[in-house]
Scaffold this active site. Structure first.
Site: not given
Length: 394
Positions: A205, A332
């Site tokens: 990424n 999350k």
């Protein structure tokens, strides 16, 4: 007695350095003054020397001074180096490693923490080169205070105004005092992970690791022992940390487990969610069509730490989102079991991933704060202060 090596560079705010010297001496701090040649156009060496009760050093090639105490020894004698005011020119010099006068040479030779108090015209402060130079210094662990927003001697108004001497004095005294995180061990992850597809390709990424490095620097400046576990990031590594270099998510999990226990765990790395059953040879184009990549889920490092018998008292995660940032990050935090989540919008339009600025939402069990967009260095300082406040409650 603590010693501050005070560097005065050539800006109009140099006269305020006299007030700073007076305050430091009143606090029992020994002040060793260094002036650039241009600084003497704004304040006299005699005034500085009289208030500091120490002779002013200004020449790199001074035979008498070098015979008594060379410039290397001078830089090593200080508990803290303070550059106040720091002009755009001097900031540019030290950011780019120049050492062509006594002050810049002392910075190059320094091992003590360095604090910068910028002072300049608003346009000079906002100039891209100045911002880039300040970012470089922040990544290297330099401390900074100011500038503030207000009226300037040139008649303009905006950021660039020298912080008030009282505020600089307070920051110096805090830095010289007992480090609030002394004796605390903080384990953190940073950067991307690379998951090999074959010997030349990998899944990754755009994480640069800049925010992780800034956080580590801020924690180290507060006295923490930091174990810094990083993937192959482009950012500089934090000075003073125990660095552990890894490549894959599985490598990172192993390193984290080995580093625990700790008082705090910060999961700032952008860990790849999947890895590939990698080929030992480079994949080639064939007439048989596209190759099939078999993906397997990577270990969930944050969740594993939260459930560990060695769980730190404070566990902090990061959530990089492109939509519904606060909603997804809140979910999350609950799913992983961590105490805090720092969420940000990493959509390409924001320029946050890989950039020098960040806009963070801090989500805890009972609250949600939206921090202003700011440099990653300043965001790191805010987080370090929050961690310090939390630890003080233990």
């Amino acid at each position: 007695m603590k010693t501050v090596l005070l560097m005065i560079t050539g800006g109009i705010a140099a006269y305020k350095s006299l007030l700073l010297i007076r305050a430091l001496r009143a606090s029992g701090v020994r002040v060793v003054p260094v002036m650039t040649e241009s600084a003497s156009q704004f304040v006299t060496p005699l005034s500085v020397s009289a208030l500091a009760e120490n002779p002013v050093r200004s020449k790199l090639f001074d035979l008498e001074a070098e015979a008594k105490m060379g410039h290397i020894e001078l830089s090593r004698s200080a508990d803290l180096i303070v550059i106040a005011p720091a002009t755009a020119n001097f900031i540019a010099k030290i950011a780019n490693g120049l050492a062509d006068d006594l002050a810049s040479t002392l910075v190059s030779a320094a091992r003590a923490p360095i604090m910068i108090a910028p002072s300049m015209n608003v346009a000079m402060w906002e100039n891209a080169a100045t911002q880039e130079n300040m970012s470089k210094l922040g990544e290297r662990g330099f401390l900074s205070i100011g500038p503030t927003k207000g009226d300037m001697a040139c008649g303009e108004y905006g950021f660039g105004r020298f912080e008030e001497p009282e505020q600089i004095h307070a920051a110096i005294m805090e830095q010289l005092g007992a480090a609030p995180l002394a004796g605390k061990h903080i384990v953190m992850t940073s950067g991307p992970t690379h998951e090999p597809i074959d010997p030349v390709r990998y899944i990754a990424n755009r994480s640069s690791g800049k925010q992780g490095t800034a956080i580590a620097n801020a924690l180290i400046n507060l006295g923490a022992k930091v174990t810094f576990i990083t993937g192959p990031a482009s950012a500089a590594r934090p000075e003073g940390a125990h660095i552990v270099e890894v490549e894959t998510a599985r490598d990172m999990e192993t390193a984290v487990n080995a580093a625990l226990p700790s008082d705090v765990f910060i999961s700032a790395a952008a860990v790849a969610d999947w890895h590939v059953e990698a080929c030992e040879e480079k994949l080639k184009k064939t007439t048989d069509g596209l190759p099939t990549l078999c993906l397997s889920e990577n270990p969930d490092i944050l969740k594993t730490v939260c459930a560990s018998k060695n769980r730190p008292k404070l566990v902090i995660g990061f959530a990089a989102e492109t939509q519904n940032v606060v909603e997804f990050a809140t979910a999350k935090r609950e799913r992983k079991g961590c105490d805090w989540i720092l969420a940000n919008d990493v959509s390409p339009k924001t320029g946050i991933m890989g950039g020098d600025h960040n806009a963070i939402h801090l989500i805890t069990e009972n609250s949600h704060e939206s921090w202003p967009e700011q440099s990653k260095t300043m965001a790191a300082k805010m987080l370090a202060e929050r961690i310090t406040d939390e630890i003080a409650k233990w």
